[in-house]
Design an enzyme around this catalytic site. Structure first.
Site, short mmCIF file in Angstrom:
data_model
loop_
_atom_site.label_atom_id
_atom_site.label_comp_id
_atom_site.label_asym_id
_atom_site.label_seq_id
_atom_site.Cartn_x
_atom_site.Cartn_y
_atom_site.Cartn_z
CB SER A 128 -8.50 0.98 5.64
OG SER A 128 -9.17 2.21 5.78
CB SER A 134 -7.78 3.72 2.85
OG SER A 134 -7.01 3.08 3.88
CE LYS A 173 -3.90 1.97 2.63
NZ LYS A 173 -4.76 1.75 3.82
#
Length: 536
Positions: free
Chosen positions: A243, A219, A139
């Protein structure tokens, strides 16, 4: 420090100037490699794996779709090289990422060099660790040495970290090879508003591999999409309010939010400290539950930077006796209208309860409704109580002037609580945590939806997180378990009525009982089949 790799937004077709890419492998080439892998995999269980890796139960035979555990075993057995694995995953990324916009920065040149080095080391009998040669993505909110890490904010659009985040350093030390960075909203907290929760002003929105018009959730949405599509063996996401779990649900993969402070947050763009300290957790995102069991202990434990990280021993999920467990479940958060839980989701949760009823001591439909509602309200007050000043501080730290539209709108007329009101909400949160622990004494596991609906259209307001209740909203859903800090595993347990969209469930346990979460998730995965190959 190695030369930073160049950003290649997924919507572009041009290659990086300093590197030439091979054409994506044909289906025939992949099938030929798959046949070779299938022939080799029968011998893997008898080969001693490093650091006592459990034998894989994954039946997949294509490199890009098998579990990281199985791939690591094949590499260890000498049946597949790290270079072959890296090339297969690069080819897959090149074939799907223009559609997904999930990988926003690649590190292919370095990955190829590291794979060659790993193969040479293997030829000498030197093994880096249990992830030797396994390709991954990370990420974009986690620092990666030598590779641009934006955190999806303009102020960091050319930022090259001098060292890896702790979790990245640990999986690289274990032998994993970084292929690229995955899409996330700004600071993981501020999207474009009303559309995909994995969207930002730098790279745009990611798309769901099961339906490109649908949200990946966020996210860690880019991570969820590329792992689901076979573009990485695993990713590491962050979870402040759902997330990891929302993208695992929307993209049909497995993900874990470990117990708060088990995994250090050092090197994440929103790291440790402050009033929200215990809400943020980091964890792996994979296609198979067995990989969560492999990777989570690798990234766990104090790094002597994250001041809250605790040295709690890891318990092997294989030691859990499912038959002795007491299970509670709920299918609905009581919301109405857009936020209501749909019938497909309820049906999937009830099916999981039915599977568990034949395998555990007891299964009871129950939930601490009032406590969870109160906790959700306290969390909402805390998260906005300073008028999003914490977000402004992040923007100022990284010299970002053009911030996320979603947060910009909230800063126009912020509702700031008084100090007394903030402290009261904080006390209310902690009281609820104690009451929930008392309720959980009666059960070992709590099963509930991740979101009110499967993945919703990207451009429909409220659809960004998977439904009106959303991954991050609704009392029995995700945000409350960031407040409690309890461990949660999400695994695909079913599909929408038309069979097209995945539906995950949350397996929630008391603090430090990841072993129970993972054991139950493995059982559910065995019943449902877990991850299924997307149509792209």
């Amino acid at each position: 420090m190695s030369k930073p790799e160049t950003a290649v937004p997924a919507v572009a077709h041009h290659p990086v100037a300093h590197e030439s890419f091979p054409e994506p492998r044909s289906r025939r080439e992949f099938l030929g490699l798959a046949r070779a892998v299938a022939a080799a995999s029968a011998t893997v269980a008898s080969v001693a794996a490093p650091r006592a890796i459990a034998a894989s139960t994954d039946i997949s035979n294509e490199l890009i779709y098998m579990s990281a555990t199985k791939l690591a075993g094949l590499i260890r057995a000498g049946k597949v090289s790290a270079s072959e694995a890296v090339e297969a995953y690069i080819a897959r990324q090149l074939s799907v990422n223009d559609m997904l916009n999930a990988v926003v920065m690649n590190s292919y040149a370095r990955a190829r060099a590291e794979a060659k080095a790993a193969d040479k080391a293997a030829a000498r009998g030197n093994w880096m660790g249990p992830l030797h040669g396994v390709p991954m993505t990370i990420k974009d909110s986690l620092d990666t040495e030598g590779v641009i890490t934006t955190g999806a904010t303009y102020g960091r659009q050319q930022f090259v970290p001098k060292k890896d985040a702790t979790v990245v350093a640990r999986v690289r030390k274990a032998g994993a090879i970084l292929l690229g960075k995955t899409n996330t909203p700004e600071f993981t907290l501020g999207g474009l508003g009303g559309i995909s929760a994995a969207s930002n002003l730098l790279y745009g929105s990611s798309h769901n591999p099961y339906d490109l018009t649908r949200s990946t959730a966020g996210s860690s949405g880019g991570a969820g999409a590329i792992v689901a599509a076979g573009g990485a063996a695993f990713d590491i996401g962050s979870d402040w309010g759902g997330s990891i779990r929302g993208p695992a649900h929307n993209n049909g993969i497995a993900g874990i939010k470990p117990t708060s402070v088990r995994v250090p947050r050092t090197g994440h763009i929103v790291d440790y400290g402050g009033i929200f300290d215990l809400w943020q957790q980091l964890g792996p995102m994979t296609r198979r539950v067995e990989d969560l069991t492999l990777i989570t202990p690798i990234i766990s434990g104090p790094d002597f930077h994250d001041a809250s990280c605790a040295p709690v021993p890891w318990v092997d999920p294989a030691t859990v006796d499912i038959k002795k467990l007491k299970v509670a479940f709920c299918v609905d958060n009581g919301a109405t209208g857009q936020g209501a839980t749909d019938e497909d989701t309820k049906k999937v949760v009830r099916q999981v309860a039915a599977w568990l009823s034949g395998a555990t001591t007891s299964v009871t439909e129950a939930a601490p409704t009032d406590v969870l509602k109160t906790l959700s309200a306290a969390r909402s007050k805390l998260s906005s109580g300073d008028g999003y000043a914490y977000y402004k501080r992040l923007a100022e730290k990284w010299h970002t002037e053009n911030i996320s539209p979603q947060r910009k709108a909230q800063l126009v007329d912020p509702k700031v609580l008084s100090t007394a009101e903030m402290v009261e909400a904080w006390e209310q949160q902690d009281e609820c945590k104690s009451r929930l622990l008392a309720w959980m004494k009666n059960y070992d596991v709590f099963v509930c939806p991740v979101s009110g609906k499967p993945a919703q259209p990207i451009d429909v307001p409220g659809g960004a997180m998977g439904g009106g209740a959303g991954a991050g909203g609704g009392w029995p859903y995700t945000g409350v378990f960031n407040s409690t800090g309890w461990p949660v595993v999400v695994v695909r347990a079913g599909s929408s009525a038309d069979g097209k969209l995945p539906i995950g469930v949350q397996i929630v346990c008391a603090p430090w009982r990841e072993d129970i979460c993972l054991a139950v998730a493995s059982f559910v995965e065995a019943q449902s089949g877990g991850w299924k190959q997307p149509p792209i």
